[in-house]
Write an enzyme that holds these catalytic residues in place. Structure first.
Site, PDB file in Angstrom:
ATOM      1  N   ASN A   8      50.460  44.633  34.664  1.00 60.94           N
ATOM      2  CA  ASN A   8      50.642  43.189  34.843  1.00 60.94           C
ATOM      3  C   ASN A   8      51.665  42.711  33.808  1.00 60.94           C
ATOM      4  OD1 ASN A   8      50.474  40.453  35.152  1.00 60.94           O
ATOM      5  ND2 ASN A   8      48.399  40.254  34.310  1.00 60.94           N
ATOM      6  N   LYS A  10      53.037  39.878  33.604  1.00 57.98           N
ATOM      7  CA  LYS A  10      52.897  38.438  33.306  1.00 57.98           C
ATOM      8  C   LYS A  10      54.275  37.764  33.333  1.00 57.98           C
ATOM      9  CE  LYS A  10      48.854  39.595  30.611  1.00 57.98           C
ATOM     10  NZ  LYS A  10      47.820  39.143  29.734  1.00 57.98           N
ATOM     11  N   HIS A  97      43.254  35.951  38.143  1.00 54.11           N
ATOM     12  CA  HIS A  97      43.441  36.475  36.787  1.00 54.11           C
ATOM     13  C   HIS A  97      42.953  35.426  35.790  1.00 54.11           C
ATOM     14  CE1 HIS A  97      45.373  37.720  33.059  1.00 54.11           C
ATOM     15  NE2 HIS A  97      45.352  38.936  33.575  1.00 54.11           N
ATOM     16  N   GLU A  99      44.093  34.225  33.185  1.00 56.07           N
ATOM     17  CA  GLU A  99      45.066  33.203  32.758  1.00 56.07           C
ATOM     18  C   GLU A  99      45.238  32.142  33.842  1.00 56.07           C
ATOM     19  OE1 GLU A  99      48.001  36.079  31.637  1.00 56.07           O
ATOM     20  OE2 GLU A  99      46.644  36.693  30.034  1.00 56.07           O
ATOM     21  N   GLU A 171      37.551  41.996  33.826  1.00 59.31           N
ATOM     22  CA  GLU A 171      38.357  41.757  32.625  1.00 59.31           C
ATOM     23  C   GLU A 171      37.652  40.720  31.747  1.00 59.31           C
ATOM     24  OE1 GLU A 171      42.744  42.588  33.226  1.00 59.31           O
ATOM     25  OE2 GLU A 171      42.402  40.742  34.315  1.00 59.31           O
ATOM     26  N   GLY A 177      44.545  40.599  25.900  1.00 57.67           N
ATOM     27  CA  GLY A 177      45.643  40.243  25.006  1.00 57.67           C
ATOM     28  C   GLY A 177      45.209  40.043  23.563  1.00 57.67           C
ATOM     29  N   SER A 216      43.033  44.976  26.827  1.00 60.42           N
ATOM     30  CA  SER A 216      43.543  45.767  25.713  1.00 60.42           C
ATOM     31  C   SER A 216      43.456  47.278  25.942  1.00 60.42           C
ATOM     32  CB  SER A 216      42.836  45.359  24.411  1.00 60.42           C
ATOM     33  OG  SER A 216      43.065  43.978  24.152  1.00 60.42           O
TER      34      SER A 216
HETATM   35  C1  PEP Z   1      45.690  41.567  31.689  1.00 57.99           C
HETATM   36  O1  PEP Z   1      46.668  40.844  31.633  1.00 57.99           O
HETATM   37  O2  PEP Z   1      45.063  41.642  32.745  1.00 57.99           O
HETATM   38  C2  PEP Z   1      45.295  42.317  30.489  1.00 57.99           C
HETATM   39  C3  PEP Z   1      44.235  43.077  30.564  1.00 57.99           C
HETATM   40  O3  PEP Z   1      46.074  42.176  29.362  1.00 57.99           O
HETATM   41  P1  PEP Z   1      45.999  43.101  28.020  1.00 57.99           P
HETATM   42  O4  PEP Z   1      46.060  44.532  28.487  1.00 57.99           O
HETATM   43  O5  PEP Z   1      47.201  42.700  27.231  1.00 57.99           O
HETATM   44  O6  PEP Z   1      44.710  42.796  27.346  1.00 57.99           O
END
Ligand code: PEP
Length: 252
Positions: A8, A10, A97, A99, A171, A177, A216
């Site tokens: 992803n 973003k 997601h 975000e 998630e 993040g 992460s």
């Molecule tokens: C994500 O954007 O779905 C995500 C898991 O980000 P990160 O790996 O940076 O935590």
């Protein structure tokens, strides 16, 4: 079951950066992926066509969108329709997601509408769910995950449009993040809950629906995460932006 490793990106990368990153990934990974492993790249809308050009004809690579608006076309300034994504070669899209939910205020209902609409249009939909830190501390993970799954999946529209495929990404919001990874036992427990709910809500596909973990994921934790029961892939944000780290994850 196929293992999906999703990047992803973003709101990162211009077209030339996307092209260079996608090229490096295909060079590092083509012909080397473990059996049954699929790499999904989710660039910003502006780089979809560029990445499509790079991965076209490359075995094990797919293209997807991070979001869309659930309508055919019309007066929706700033939005992109599923038909436009299919036209660019997208086979996949995310819905919900964290975000989108927490920065842009998308409700469970809007996420559900996107999920049903995307499936009806023939996209493989990845439904993202997860609890916030407050919800985790309040001990309501089960309720939150079940509510998010039920609102999106418990509908005749979804049951009748499963042909293009469905995955769920667990998630935990506090792990996205932040560099914080959920503990293996937390991931195992959450994925077991998701599996149980999937079997109840969609008995015909509940067992073979892929459940991805996101939060992460890095080269040094990927093999442990992929070894956990009911983890069928990962959704990677930050570590997907660098070809070295993402290819290490993809091969991990
Ligand atoms: C994500 O954007 O779905 C995500 C898991 O980000 P990160 O790996 O940076 O935590």
């Amino acid at each position: 079951m196929r293992t999906l490793i999703a990047a992803n990106w973003k709101m990162h990368m211009t077209r030339s950066q996307a092209q260079s990153t996608a090229r490096q990934l295909t060079e590092k990974l083509e012909g080397k992926l473990p059996e049954n492993r699929e790499i999904l790249i989710l660039p910003p809308f502006t780089s979809l066509e560029t990445v499509a050009g790079v991965i076209s004809g490359k075995d094990g690579f797919s293209l997807g969108a991070q979001d869309f608006y659930p309508a055919e076309e019309g007066a929706y300034t700033g939005e992109v329709a599923p038909g436009m994504l299919l036209d660019l070669g997208c086979g996949y899209a995310l819905a919900g997601h964290s975000e989108r939910r927490h920065v842009f205020g998308e409700s469970d209902e809007l996420v559900g509408e996107k999920l049903a609409y995307g499936l009806e249009k023939g996209l493989h939909m990845i439904l993202c769910i997860g609890e916030t830190l407050t919800e985790r501390n309040n001990g309501v993970i089960r309720e939150v995950l079940s509510r998010q799954l039920r609102t999106a999946l418990d509908s005749a529209r979804v049951r009748n449009s499963l042909g293009s495929g469905l995955s769920v990404a667990y998630e935990p919001v506090w792990a996205i993040g932040t560099g914080e990874v959920a503990r293996p036992e937390d991931i195992r427990e959450a994925h077991a809950m998701v599996r149980e709910d999937l079997m109840t809500l969609l008995p015909q596909i509940g067992e073979e629906t892929g459940i991805l973990y996101g939060g992460s994921v890095k080269p040094d934790n990927i093999s442990q995460i992929l070894g956990i029961d009911n983890v069928n892939g990962v959704l990677v944000g930050g570590a997907s932006l660098k070809p070295d780290s993402f290819s290490a994850i993809a091969l991990g």
